[in-house]
Design a protein around this motif. Sequence first.
Motif, PDB file in Angstrom:
ATOM      1  N   THR A   1       0.837  -1.200   0.000  1.00 21.67           N
ATOM      2  CA  THR A   1       0.000   0.000   0.000  1.00 21.67           C
ATOM      3  C   THR A   1       0.870   1.247   0.000  1.00 21.67           C
ATOM      4  O   THR A   1       0.665   2.170  -0.777  1.00 21.67           O
ATOM      5  CB  THR A   1      -0.927   0.011   1.222  1.00 21.67           C
ATOM      6  N   GLU A   2       1.845   1.270   0.891  1.00 24.91           N
ATOM      7  CA  GLU A   2       2.732   2.431   0.970  1.00 24.91           C
ATOM      8  C   GLU A   2       3.510   2.617  -0.326  1.00 24.91           C
ATOM      9  O   GLU A   2       3.676   3.734  -0.817  1.00 24.91           O
ATOM     10  CB  GLU A   2       3.711   2.248   2.119  1.00 24.91           C
TER      11      GLU A   2
ATOM     12  N   VAL B   1      -5.462   2.685   4.752  1.00 29.47           N
ATOM     13  CA  VAL B   1      -5.872   3.963   4.172  1.00 29.47           C
ATOM     14  C   VAL B   1      -7.036   4.503   4.996  1.00 29.47           C
ATOM     15  O   VAL B   1      -7.577   3.818   5.862  1.00 29.47           O
ATOM     16  CB  VAL B   1      -6.302   3.801   2.688  1.00 29.47           C
TER      17      VAL B   1
ATOM     18  N   THR C   1      -5.754   2.923  -3.599  1.00 27.76           N
ATOM     19  CA  THR C   1      -4.615   3.817  -3.747  1.00 27.76           C
ATOM     20  C   THR C   1      -4.780   4.636  -5.007  1.00 27.76           C
ATOM     21  O   THR C   1      -5.471   4.208  -5.948  1.00 27.76           O
ATOM     22  CB  THR C   1      -3.276   3.060  -3.844  1.00 27.76           C
TER      23      THR C   1
ATOM     24  N   ILE D   1       1.287   4.052  -2.954  1.00 26.66           N
ATOM     25  CA  ILE D   1       1.042   5.476  -2.710  1.00 26.66           C
ATOM     26  C   ILE D   1       2.249   6.285  -3.168  1.00 26.66           C
ATOM     27  O   ILE D   1       2.120   7.351  -3.774  1.00 26.66           O
ATOM     28  CB  ILE D   1       0.752   5.722  -1.215  1.00 26.66           C
TER      29      ILE D   1
END
Length: 312
Positions: A257-258, A286, A312, A261
């Motif tokens: 996820t990071e 999120v 995202t 992003i």
Amino acid sequence: MKLRNIIKSISVCALLWVAIPTVAQDLIARQAPVDRRMKRVDTLALQTLINRENEMSPSADLYNEWSNKYAHRATELPDSFRIDLRHFCMPTPSRIITSNFGARWGRQHKGLDIKVYIGDTIRAAFSGKVRIVKYEKAGYGKYIVIRHPNGLETIYGHLSKQLVKENQNVRAGEVIGLGGSTGRSSGSHLHFETRLCGVALNPAIFFNFREQDITCDSYMFRKDTYADDGDEATRLRGKYKDSYTRAEVRGEAPYETEQAIHTGEKLYHKVARGETLSSIAAKRGVSIDDLCRLNHVRKNTRLRPGQILRYT
């Protein structure tokens, strides 16, 4: 006859009196080379033990004193020195760096600021011995300094509580304190420093907080290049965004996820039976607002099993 026996006894005693010292001297003479050999063996064993201890704790050659009075004092750096980074533990599961090493607000920031919340667990990065447990009102707040056998000293600042004592031996991963905002701090975070001979080195050289891992098994410190290594480490592993979620700070958000992003990659979630926007937001690291914005839905929207949501 009786007189003759007496004279014979006296003669035997006299011979023994002369012979015993001679025999003793012979024994001592024969023993001397054995003693010398044993002394050489003992010296060799002792030197082997010393060499083994030095290999296990190379910091013994870097520091001339052990003091509980000061946080750090710069001494002469070696031209080169290999720092073993194995057998480590990340001091916090947080992936969020809020302030880099280097120039900040007209002064040098000697460590990394890692976002944690008050009461979050802080652990020893390596095994070692606690040198300092103190409070500094205008600086570190409640802080801990640990000296490690690999040559580094680590500093943990702005703690709300210290859970170790000076001169205590700790193991990598052992809980040493709780996150806080004591001292000169504008919000809860961990101020984390790595120092060699009292000189601050960028922790991003050794630790990749985003991936929760070390950068390599060992780092070869060189006096003429470590500053450049620090700048490169900031570029590769320093602060990379201003917003973050509680899941990322708690180490619950998946790294993918990071990364998405950071790179702008689009990721999607398939809704399972019983899932809500709240549970999906927590799982993917999120916010609910981001889910609503990306999927043009409202917070009270009822989700359908099998529905695809972009996160995202």
